[in-house]
Scaffold this active site. Structure first.
Site, PDB file in Angstrom:
ATOM      1  N   CYS A   1      42.610  37.706  34.534  1.00 15.72           N
ATOM      2  CA  CYS A   1      41.673  37.637  35.664  1.00 15.72           C
ATOM      3  C   CYS A   1      40.417  36.929  35.189  1.00 15.72           C
ATOM      4  CB  CYS A   1      41.366  39.054  36.143  1.00 15.72           C
ATOM      5  SG  CYS A   1      39.972  39.138  37.286  1.00 15.72           S
TER       6      CYS A   1
ATOM      7  N   CYS B   1      35.981  34.960  41.279  1.00 15.53           N
ATOM      8  CA  CYS B   1      36.369  34.821  42.692  1.00 15.53           C
ATOM      9  C   CYS B   1      35.703  35.854  43.588  1.00 15.53           C
ATOM     10  CB  CYS B   1      37.871  34.944  42.861  1.00 15.53           C
ATOM     11  SG  CYS B   1      38.803  34.345  41.461  1.00 15.53           S
TER      12      CYS B   1
ATOM     13  N   THR C   1      35.384  44.283  38.375  1.00 12.36           N
ATOM     14  CA  THR C   1      35.934  43.208  37.560  1.00 12.36           C
ATOM     15  C   THR C   1      34.839  42.196  37.241  1.00 12.36           C
ATOM     16  OG1 THR C   1      38.052  43.457  38.644  1.00 12.36           O
ATOM     17  CG2 THR C   1      37.675  41.389  37.519  1.00 12.36           C
TER      18      THR C   1
ATOM     19  N   GLU D   1      37.002  45.677  33.386  1.00 12.60           N
ATOM     20  CA  GLU D   1      36.418  46.329  34.552  1.00 12.60           C
ATOM     21  C   GLU D   1      35.413  47.381  34.104  1.00 12.60           C
ATOM     22  OE1 GLU D   1      39.695  45.504  34.479  1.00 12.60           O
ATOM     23  OE2 GLU D   1      39.558  44.061  36.110  1.00 12.60           O
TER      24      GLU D   1
ATOM     25  N   HIS E   1      39.746  37.832  49.660  1.00 10.61           N
ATOM     26  CA  HIS E   1      40.245  38.197  48.325  1.00 10.61           C
ATOM     27  C   HIS E   1      41.770  38.362  48.335  1.00 10.61           C
ATOM     28  CE1 HIS E   1      38.929  38.603  44.295  1.00 10.61           C
ATOM     29  NE2 HIS E   1      39.545  39.752  44.107  1.00 10.61           N
TER      30      HIS E   1
ATOM     31  N   TYR F   1      44.594  36.185  45.855  1.00  5.23           N
ATOM     32  CA  TYR F   1      45.714  36.661  45.044  1.00  5.23           C
ATOM     33  C   TYR F   1      46.940  35.754  45.175  1.00  5.23           C
ATOM     34  CZ  TYR F   1      43.565  40.994  43.462  1.00  5.23           C
ATOM     35  OH  TYR F   1      42.763  41.909  42.835  1.00  5.23           O
TER      36      TYR F   1
ATOM     37  N   CYS G   1      45.555  33.233  42.063  1.00  2.00           N
ATOM     38  CA  CYS G   1      45.371  33.691  40.669  1.00  2.00           C
ATOM     39  C   CYS G   1      46.630  34.344  40.118  1.00  2.00           C
ATOM     40  CB  CYS G   1      44.177  34.621  40.561  1.00  2.00           C
ATOM     41  SG  CYS G   1      44.426  36.304  41.152  1.00  2.00           S
TER      42      CYS G   1
ATOM     43  N   GLU H   1      46.569  45.420  38.998  1.00  2.00           N
ATOM     44  CA  GLU H   1      45.640  44.808  39.941  1.00  2.00           C
ATOM     45  C   GLU H   1      46.383  44.219  41.133  1.00  2.00           C
ATOM     46  OE1 GLU H   1      43.151  41.413  38.856  1.00  2.00           O
ATOM     47  OE2 GLU H   1      41.442  42.608  39.494  1.00  2.00           O
TER      48      GLU H   1
HETATM   49 FE1  SF4 Z   1      40.532  38.231  39.275  1.00  2.00          FE
HETATM   50 FE2  SF4 Z   1      42.325  37.154  40.900  1.00  2.00          FE
HETATM   51 FE3  SF4 Z   1      40.328  38.604  41.906  1.00  2.00          FE
HETATM   52 FE4  SF4 Z   1      39.915  36.161  40.849  1.00  2.00          FE
HETATM   53  S1  SF4 Z   1      41.128  36.661  42.685  1.00  2.00           S
HETATM   54  S2  SF4 Z   1      38.672  37.975  40.519  1.00  2.00           S
HETATM   55  S3  SF4 Z   1      41.352  36.168  39.159  1.00  2.00           S
HETATM   56  S4  SF4 Z   1      41.976  39.320  40.589  1.00  2.00           S
HETATM   57 FE    FE Z   2      40.852  41.435  41.704  1.00  2.78          FE
END
Ligand code: SF4
Ligand code: FE
Length: 483
Positions: A100, A104, A191, A257, A292, A296, A299, A447
């Protein structure tokens, strides 16, 4: 300084005196701590790639606010192309870090705040949008990393914020002053907060009229008085302290985290983006979560690419790569991973402009994206473990491999195909271990379940957005039913 180099970023974080605790002690030098540094390196990659000509188009954009070239992580999406590029950028970063990369949450908070503050001001004549735009420009001009803090600790889930035995279980305003507010509470699972310059705090759920003090959103720097962080433990985290790199699996990158506590933190008026307009709390949550959940689809796909590659290398190294069931498992992993990417791209392509002019993703498709993410990475991990074999969790340590007596024995007996060193074979198995059971499993596997909202949160949104009435009408029309 609209774009920082990776090195400048690291030094900028070093200059912020943060109050961080780990294993019962204050961390005096978080930037160079072996457990924490890999997570900083992951964020650094968002700066390093932005400096590379081959990634300039994906990683940077000309800011409509300033006219300067800025990092896409501080950009307000102005088209469906922006939304798609965001997902592509996240996939790229997942591939480069296998973890991660944390930045983001701030980008998703920026975009949710941009449209929501506009709509609150329109209704109430407040100045939250101006406050927010000023903050945004500051972040763009200085290329800052911003954490987005949403998840309250929530206490008794059957009770509203104002009904909790301890009022601090949801972050809330405890004092209103002419120059700002004072807040108390905590945000869980933050995070990347220790690698951020600023944090945007948002409410965690819809609020009723009695929750007025809980409907609060604002931004403060990470060295604000009263703000401190307690680092979360991860499986195998202390391996990073041992000094070697093989046993860590991914020696350079990671994610961390923290439980983040706001103990009477003062927020000045011009950093407040929501303050008591309870009916907008749910909208802000829905938009941030939507963005968000789109994220996902980028990422986790990038990290999945690394895991699929690692499984294929493990098969190469033990000579099983020609077996038809291994080939088929790799196809299945790819199919699942690309399905997630399809969802990330689809919810972006179906995006639409908000009243404020920025672009929102298709909420139904973004929630379907994240719902799939709560399942497919688990299957991808299962297949990777299948291909890797039991040695992934029974192999001796790097220290044993380096030992003059034991090393040759391990090298002899744990070799797969003769042309590949036992060390390389163990390195790839440790990477699979890291992604499926170790520190990176926080950012990949678990996650995938709980990040951006647990599965039930998406099912509620799918129920709301799914338009069952329309589907019933379709069926009745086809069946020639008149009522
Ligand atoms: Fe982490 Fe993915 Fe969230 Fe970006 S989108 S902060 S890489 S979990
Ligand atoms: Fe996340």
């Amino acid at each position: 300084m609209a774009l920082m180099t990776g090195e400048q970023y690291i030094e900028s974080i070093r200059k912020i005196p943060m109050e961080i605790y780990m294993f019962g002690k204050k961390v005096e030098n978080p930037v160079d701590d072996p457990i924490l540094r890999p997570s900083l390196n992951s964020v650094r990659m968002t700066y390093d790639l932005a400096q590379m000509p081959e990634y300039q188009e994906l990683m940077t954009v000309i800011s409509p606010e300033s006219g300067e070239r800025i990092n896409r992580f501080t950009h307000i999406h102005r088209s469906t192309e922006d939304l798609r590029n965001k997902v592509k950028m996240q996939r790229l970063l997942g591939q480069k870090t296998a973890s991660c990369f944390q930045r983001c949450v701030g980008m998703d908070a920026f975009n949710a705040e941009f449209s929501t503050t506009f709509e609150i001001d329109k209704k109430y004549g407040t100045s939250y949008h101006e406050n927010f735009k000023k903050f945004l420009r500051y972040c763009q001009d200085n290329d800052l990393t911003v954490d987005g803090a949403m998840t309250d600790t929530k206490g008794d889930r059957s009770k509203a914020p104002h009904e909790q035995a301890d009022p601090d279980l949801f972050l809330h305003v405890v004092e209103r002053r002419p120059d700002g507010v004072v807040v108390c509470g905590a945000k869980a699972h933050q995070t990347g907060i220790i690698n951020s310059h600023e944090v945007i705090v948002m409410p965690t759920q819809s609020m009723g009229p009695d929750d007025r003090d809980y409907a609060i959103s604002f931004a403060v720097p990470l060295n604000t008085k009263g703000l401190f962080m307690i680092i979360g433990r991860q499986s195998c985290d202390t391996r990073k302290r041992e000094g070697g790199e093989m046993d860590v699996g991914n020696p350079e990158f990671g994610g961390v985290e923290a439980l983040t506590v706001f103990d009477h933190v003062f927020v000045p008026n011009d950093r407040i983006f929501l303050n008591g307009e309870t009916e907008f709390a749910g909208l802000l949550v829905e938009r941030f979560a939507g963005y968000h959940r789109q994220s996902y689809g980028g990422c986790k796909v990038g990290v999945g690419d690394v895991l699929i590659g690692a499984a294929a290398v493990a098969a190469d190294y033990n000579g099983a790569n020609k077996a038809s069931h291994v080939k088929d498992k790799l196809i299945e992993m790819t199919h699942l991973n690309e399905t997630l990417y399809c969802c990330g791209i689809a919810c972006s392509a179906e995006g639409y402009p908000t009243e404020s002019g920025n672009y929102m993703i298709d909420l139904l498709l973004a929630n379907v994206c994240k719902q799939n993410v709560t399942r497919f990475p688990y299957e991808i991990v299962r297949l990777a473990e299948d291909i890797a074999g039991g040695l992934m969790v029974t192999a001796p340590s790097e220290a044993d491999l380096k030992d003059p007596k034991l090393g040759p024995v391990i090298d002899k007996y744990l070799r797969g195909v003769n042309a590949v060193s036992t060390e390389n074979r163990l390195r790839i198995l440790r990477l699979i271990e890291n992604l499926s059971l170790g520190t990176a499993a926080v950012g990949y596997r678990t996650e995938s379940m709980h990040g951006a909202g647990s599965p039930q949160a998406q099912r509620i949104m799918i129920a709301r957005q799914g338009n069952l009435a329309h589907k019933k009408a379709l069926a009745k029309a086809i069946a020639h039913i008149t009522e």
